[in-house]
Design a protein around this motif. Sequence first.
Motif, PDB file in Angstrom:
ATOM      1  N   SER A 664       0.831  -1.202   0.000  1.00 43.74           N
ATOM      2  CA  SER A 664       0.000   0.000   0.000  1.00 43.74           C
ATOM      3  C   SER A 664       0.869   1.258   0.000  1.00 43.74           C
ATOM      4  O   SER A 664       0.557   2.237  -0.696  1.00 43.74           O
ATOM      5  CB  SER A 664      -0.936  -0.004   1.212  1.00 43.74           C
ATOM      6  OG  SER A 664      -0.212  -0.160   2.422  1.00 43.74           O
ATOM      7  N   ASN A 665       1.983   1.239   0.742  1.00 40.43           N
ATOM      8  CA  ASN A 665       2.891   2.388   0.729  1.00 40.43           C
ATOM      9  C   ASN A 665       3.498   2.605  -0.652  1.00 40.43           C
ATOM     10  O   ASN A 665       3.635   3.743  -1.121  1.00 40.43           O
ATOM     11  CB  ASN A 665       4.012   2.199   1.753  1.00 40.43           C
ATOM     12  CG  ASN A 665       3.532   2.359   3.183  1.00 40.43           C
ATOM     13  OD1 ASN A 665       2.558   3.062   3.439  1.00 40.43           O
ATOM     14  ND2 ASN A 665       4.198   1.694   4.118  1.00 40.43           N
ATOM     15  N   GLU A 666       3.866   1.505  -1.301  1.00 34.44           N
ATOM     16  CA  GLU A 666       4.439   1.599  -2.642  1.00 34.44           C
ATOM     17  C   GLU A 666       3.407   2.166  -3.631  1.00 34.44           C
ATOM     18  O   GLU A 666       3.733   3.012  -4.476  1.00 34.44           O
ATOM     19  CB  GLU A 666       4.906   0.222  -3.107  1.00 34.44           C
ATOM     20  CG  GLU A 666       5.543   0.238  -4.488  1.00 34.44           C
ATOM     21  CD  GLU A 666       5.940  -1.163  -4.948  1.00 34.44           C
ATOM     22  OE1 GLU A 666       6.516  -1.281  -6.049  1.00 34.44           O
ATOM     23  OE2 GLU A 666       5.665  -2.131  -4.207  1.00 34.44           O
ATOM     24  N   PHE A 667       2.174   1.736  -3.504  1.00 38.27           N
ATOM     25  CA  PHE A 667       1.103   2.199  -4.395  1.00 38.27           C
ATOM     26  C   PHE A 667       0.872   3.700  -4.240  1.00 38.27           C
ATOM     27  O   PHE A 667       0.850   4.455  -5.227  1.00 38.27           O
ATOM     28  CB  PHE A 667      -0.180   1.415  -4.093  1.00 38.27           C
ATOM     29  CG  PHE A 667      -1.396   1.967  -4.768  1.00 38.27           C
ATOM     30  CD1 PHE A 667      -1.490   2.022  -6.152  1.00 38.27           C
ATOM     31  CD2 PHE A 667      -2.474   2.425  -4.020  1.00 38.27           C
ATOM     32  CE1 PHE A 667      -2.624   2.534  -6.776  1.00 38.27           C
ATOM     33  CE2 PHE A 667      -3.610   2.933  -4.624  1.00 38.27           C
ATOM     34  CZ  PHE A 667      -3.682   2.986  -6.017  1.00 38.27           C
ATOM     35  N   ILE A 668       0.708   4.162  -3.010  1.00 37.95           N
ATOM     36  CA  ILE A 668       0.440   5.585  -2.782  1.00 37.95           C
ATOM     37  C   ILE A 668       1.651   6.431  -3.168  1.00 37.95           C
ATOM     38  O   ILE A 668       1.512   7.508  -3.764  1.00 37.95           O
ATOM     39  CB  ILE A 668       0.045   5.831  -1.317  1.00 37.95           C
ATOM     40  CG1 ILE A 668      -1.281   5.114  -0.996  1.00 37.95           C
ATOM     41  CG2 ILE A 668      -0.086   7.319  -1.045  1.00 37.95           C
ATOM     42  CD1 ILE A 668      -2.474   5.598  -1.801  1.00 37.95           C
ATOM     43  N   SER A 669       2.845   5.952  -2.861  1.00 38.87           N
ATOM     44  CA  SER A 669       4.047   6.692  -3.230  1.00 38.87           C
ATOM     45  C   SER A 669       4.179   6.827  -4.736  1.00 38.87           C
ATOM     46  O   SER A 669       4.585   7.877  -5.252  1.00 38.87           O
ATOM     47  CB  SER A 669       5.296   5.993  -2.670  1.00 38.87           C
ATOM     48  OG  SER A 669       5.281   5.991  -1.260  1.00 38.87           O
ATOM     49  N   GLN A 670       3.803   5.763  -5.437  1.00 38.82           N
ATOM     50  CA  GLN A 670       3.867   5.827  -6.902  1.00 38.82           C
ATOM     51  C   GLN A 670       2.872   6.848  -7.450  1.00 38.82           C
ATOM     52  O   GLN A 670       3.191   7.611  -8.362  1.00 38.82           O
ATOM     53  CB  GLN A 670       3.591   4.449  -7.496  1.00 38.82           C
ATOM     54  CG  GLN A 670       3.913   4.359  -8.984  1.00 38.82           C
ATOM     55  CD  GLN A 670       3.912   2.941  -9.497  1.00 38.82           C
ATOM     56  OE1 GLN A 670       3.408   2.038  -8.833  1.00 38.82           O
ATOM     57  NE2 GLN A 670       4.468   2.725 -10.680  1.00 38.82           N
ATOM     58  N   LEU A 671       1.686   6.896  -6.879  1.00 37.42           N
ATOM     59  CA  LEU A 671       0.710   7.907  -7.303  1.00 37.42           C
ATOM     60  C   LEU A 671       1.248   9.314  -7.066  1.00 37.42           C
ATOM     61  O   LEU A 671       1.176  10.187  -7.937  1.00 37.42           O
ATOM     62  CB  LEU A 671      -0.605   7.731  -6.544  1.00 37.42           C
ATOM     63  CG  LEU A 671      -1.491   6.534  -6.881  1.00 37.42           C
ATOM     64  CD1 LEU A 671      -2.789   6.608  -6.084  1.00 37.42           C
ATOM     65  CD2 LEU A 671      -1.799   6.473  -8.373  1.00 37.42           C
ATOM     66  N   PHE A 672       1.813   9.527  -5.874  1.00 38.79           N
ATOM     67  CA  PHE A 672       2.295  10.865  -5.519  1.00 38.79           C
ATOM     68  C   PHE A 672       3.473  11.298  -6.396  1.00 38.79           C
ATOM     69  O   PHE A 672       3.730  12.497  -6.534  1.00 38.79           O
ATOM     70  CB  PHE A 672       2.690  10.912  -4.052  1.00 38.79           C
ATOM     71  CG  PHE A 672       1.519  10.994  -3.108  1.00 38.79           C
ATOM     72  CD1 PHE A 672       0.246  11.314  -3.580  1.00 38.79           C
ATOM     73  CD2 PHE A 672       1.673  10.751  -1.757  1.00 38.79           C
ATOM     74  CE1 PHE A 672      -0.839  11.387  -2.721  1.00 38.79           C
ATOM     75  CE2 PHE A 672       0.588  10.837  -0.885  1.00 38.79           C
ATOM     76  CZ  PHE A 672      -0.673  11.154  -1.374  1.00 38.79           C
ATOM     77  N   SER A 673       4.185  10.340  -6.981  1.00 40.77           N
ATOM     78  CA  SER A 673       5.322  10.721  -7.828  1.00 40.77           C
ATOM     79  C   SER A 673       4.882  11.429  -9.103  1.00 40.77           C
ATOM     80  O   SER A 673       5.703  12.039  -9.796  1.00 40.77           O
ATOM     81  CB  SER A 673       6.144   9.476  -8.181  1.00 40.77           C
ATOM     82  OG  SER A 673       5.425   8.632  -9.071  1.00 40.77           O
ATOM     83  N   TYR A 674       3.585  11.338  -9.424  1.00 38.78           N
ATOM     84  CA  TYR A 674       3.065  11.990 -10.636  1.00 38.78           C
ATOM     85  C   TYR A 674       2.394  13.324 -10.344  1.00 38.78           C
ATOM     86  O   TYR A 674       1.748  13.903 -11.217  1.00 38.78           O
ATOM     87  CB  TYR A 674       2.093  11.049 -11.357  1.00 38.78           C
ATOM     88  CG  TYR A 674       2.782   9.832 -11.905  1.00 38.78           C
ATOM     89  CD1 TYR A 674       3.472   9.894 -13.113  1.00 38.78           C
ATOM     90  CD2 TYR A 674       2.806   8.636 -11.201  1.00 38.78           C
ATOM     91  CE1 TYR A 674       4.146   8.789 -13.613  1.00 38.78           C
ATOM     92  CE2 TYR A 674       3.473   7.532 -11.684  1.00 38.78           C
ATOM     93  CZ  TYR A 674       4.147   7.616 -12.890  1.00 38.78           C
ATOM     94  OH  TYR A 674       4.821   6.530 -13.375  1.00 38.78           O
ATOM     95  N   LEU A 675       2.546  13.819  -9.118  1.00 39.69           N
ATOM     96  CA  LEU A 675       1.985  15.132  -8.764  1.00 39.69           C
ATOM     97  C   LEU A 675       2.963  16.218  -9.212  1.00 39.69           C
ATOM     98  O   LEU A 675       3.913  16.550  -8.510  1.00 39.69           O
ATOM     99  CB  LEU A 675       1.746  15.221  -7.254  1.00 39.69           C
ATOM    100  CG  LEU A 675       0.641  14.325  -6.701  1.00 39.69           C
ATOM    101  CD1 LEU A 675       0.584  14.437  -5.183  1.00 39.69           C
ATOM    102  CD2 LEU A 675      -0.711  14.701  -7.313  1.00 39.69           C
ATOM    103  N   ARG A 676       2.732  16.719 -10.397  1.00 38.15           N
ATOM    104  CA  ARG A 676       3.566  17.799 -10.934  1.00 38.15           C
ATOM    105  C   ARG A 676       2.677  18.995 -11.252  1.00 38.15           C
ATOM    106  O   ARG A 676       1.585  18.835 -11.823  1.00 38.15           O
ATOM    107  CB  ARG A 676       4.258  17.325 -12.213  1.00 38.15           C
ATOM    108  CG  ARG A 676       5.379  16.345 -11.998  1.00 38.15           C
ATOM    109  CD  ARG A 676       6.728  17.004 -12.247  1.00 38.15           C
ATOM    110  NE  ARG A 676       6.776  17.548 -13.592  1.00 38.15           N
ATOM    111  CZ  ARG A 676       7.278  16.891 -14.645  1.00 38.15           C
ATOM    112  NH1 ARG A 676       7.764  15.674 -14.493  1.00 38.15           N
ATOM    113  NH2 ARG A 676       7.313  17.461 -15.828  1.00 38.15           N
ATOM    114  N   PRO A 677       3.118  20.236 -10.912  1.00 41.43           N
ATOM    115  CA  PRO A 677       2.265  21.419 -11.121  1.00 41.43           C
ATOM    116  C   PRO A 677       1.806  21.598 -12.560  1.00 41.43           C
ATOM    117  O   PRO A 677       0.732  22.131 -12.810  1.00 41.43           O
ATOM    118  CB  PRO A 677       3.172  22.580 -10.678  1.00 41.43           C
ATOM    119  CG  PRO A 677       4.155  21.970  -9.744  1.00 41.43           C
ATOM    120  CD  PRO A 677       4.393  20.585 -10.252  1.00 41.43           C
ATOM    121  N   ASP A 678       2.622  21.144 -13.542  1.00 42.00           N
ATOM    122  CA  ASP A 678       2.268  21.350 -14.945  1.00 42.00           C
ATOM    123  C   ASP A 678       1.418  20.218 -15.505  1.00 42.00           C
ATOM    124  O   ASP A 678       1.131  20.198 -16.706  1.00 42.00           O
ATOM    125  CB  ASP A 678       3.541  21.514 -15.785  1.00 42.00           C
ATOM    126  CG  ASP A 678       4.476  20.307 -15.671  1.00 42.00           C
ATOM    127  OD1 ASP A 678       4.354  19.541 -14.694  1.00 42.00           O
ATOM    128  OD2 ASP A 678       5.330  20.140 -16.559  1.00 42.00           O
TER     129      ASP A 678
END
Length: 830
Positions: A664-678
């Motif tokens: 679950s930590n790996e899943f959420i961390s992977q999602l958060f890695s795509y949070l880019r302002p642009d």
Amino acid sequence: MAHSSYRLRCQLYGHESDVRSVSTITEYDGIVSGSRDKTARIWRPIDKNSFEQRAVLSNHTNYVISTCYIPPNSQFQDGLIVTGGNDKKICVYSAKQGTYLFTLEGHEQTVACLSSVSQSDLLLSSSWDTTGRVWSLSTKQCTQVLRGHSKAVWAILSMDNIILTGGADNIILAWKNQTNTHTYAGHTNCVRSLLALNAKEFLSCSNDFTIKRWNVTSTQCLQTYEGHTSFVYSISMISGEHFASVSEDRSLRLWSLNKSDSMQTIRLPSGTIWSVCTLTNSDVVVGCSDGRICIFTKDESRIASMEEIAGFEQEIASTSIQTKTGDLGEVKIDDLPDEDALKKPGTREGQTTMINKGGGRVEAYQWNMLDQRWMKIGDVVGSADSTSQGQASATGEKILFEGQYYDYVFNVDLDEGVPLKLPYNITEDPWFAAQAFIHRYELNQMFLDQIAQFIITNTKGMVIDQRSSDFADPFTGGGRYVPGLSMDTGTGSKPNADPFTGAGRYVPDSTNSSTVKKSTNVNQDPFTGTGRYVPNGDNNQSSRPLSASQSSVIKSDRDTELSPTFPQTHYIIMGNADTVKILGKLKEFNESAAGDGLRLSDTELQQISELANGDITNLEIKLNLLFQLLKWPIEKVFPILDIIRLVVLQKDVCKYLFENDARSNEFISQLFSYLRPDQSANIMLIFRTLTNLFSNDLSEKYLVKNSNAILAKTLINLPLAKKNTQIALTNVILNYCIYAYRSNDQRLSNYLYECYKEFVDIQFESDGAKRLLLALGTLFLTNAELVLNVQTTSDNSAKRFFTALEKSASQLNTETLECFERCRALVKNL
């Protein structure tokens, strides 16, 4: 090879509001731009006809008004970018990395201008607080305060051993060691910009439509350059003999120092041209009120394609020119010539003429001396029968302003010398229009009656449909706010806004607001055209029963069914989608994928299709295939994120992802890695996924356990979020508040309440504001101590949030304002 005149090189898009300042990064002919969208951006050339956006600088909490580039030196080897804003702050960044370094504070109002002092660590700033300041970048301290102007100081410049400042009091002052040594008087309106020519002379431009050349020592005006027909905002040196200027009259003008008339006039489609700078290759850069940056060149190798130039000129031809805002002056239609006048050549560069097309239509043309042709520069609106500052069109048609049509658009020039646009329809209450104007430009509330009276006077009493009502405006007094009446304030918001490419393309949330009529064509794709994939096109939202494990949901087709009642007890679920179109986009991107593991076979694509449609056989294999595609380029992962958003609603998917902490930590961390302002679509879909994770007991437990980290990510992404992304982010906050109420979690409710302090500088749209109000009301019914805090303290999270919403009142629809009043009443009644 140099061309004889400047032509369009390219246009840069990225800012979401007026580009108020542009500066040159001399090391590589880059650009730093500052905007009313609260960001500054770094642009770097990648070839002769294009630039890439290298960084978004977002440490300001209000408009960015001024920018400055400082080349590398012994102390700051990467060079510096400095920005000033309406938040009174000066932010300093590394020019090479775009990383934030520190903030200089001391000004009491907007920082209007920034300027460096060569061969030193000094920075100059000027402000609406009537002062100029000298800062040491080494010590991060203010070393001098220059006091002498009686109004806002718009410009500051270092020349040899003196400093020059220009202000809204119409004068220029020279300073040495904090002492005023000379005064330069001659302008009849606000001085907007200063430019050094050499050690003995400088230029100034003004709201009096002129540019003046001055002798430093004698204080004499040596020459006046005339040609602009409205406020001149900015000037920039091109070479030793030539300079450029930009104006409210929509033009960029090129001048020779030895001639009082401009050499070339370039009209632009934007309503205002705010700023200008020159690259080291003599290309000219301008910042515009529509958020774009335009670059012009004389080098034939860098000139845009004929197709782009033709499109640019067509855009200019289709604009409206308002006679009463200074573009052309007052006209009488019957006195104008017909089209035969265009057969006669013009007599000078930039000469304008108006042509009576018949039927009340008037077109404006400009003479291009170098091309020897008349070029259409717009359709004229406004006539001699219009009011002195605002206008209706000559045919009675309304005026377009920020995507909305109005009977009047006034120019209001306050003490600071800034012409502010005041749109007004005769069906509006003048006080409501005045309040919307105050909120739009963050003005002092004391101006309310003055602005309302201005509207009444200049519309000659043409105020209709003033319905009597017992309702009272929650912000401005009795008899002004009437729930149920139209609250259109001309914000120009469009329901079908593409998070990548603009209006009318990609529609992630077309029916989200009950106040917007649904478009007849919403399924438009940002890359391949209309009728394709729309991430959550209908955005039907569901609310679920109190048990997270129950699979049944209450379907809700419209946002109006998110009723303004307290407490909210059903989680928001964002589960509607057209999987055919999502999978079609996935297949399209897969065909262009390159590299091992990045392109799936037809069989593998079929497995993902089955998963998206609810088939969970061989679940682990299918999920691994889906997550494998997250290695695609970041701009192409949005259909994958959309599928993830849907499949997490399935109990077995959540069990697989969340029964193991590491997974679950790996899943959420992977999602958060795509949070880019642009990448706003990615942000929207990730937070829709988090919203949906409340639908399952296991994932709900994970979200609560990690609430601090997830809410921190939410707060970081909320300030610049627009419409649909803002809704996704505020849905997560609302679901957390619902959990706190249902579980009586006092700790979480306290933490959520403190988060409201972070919302004070955010421009909320109606749907986002409504969710936060519903969440706050739910918190009040969860934790009685929060209500006591509001009732017994003068400064608290709720009051700060309410004050911030008052500033956005003109942007909120009737239902949200009603929810606002119910939330405030809840505090009084508990």
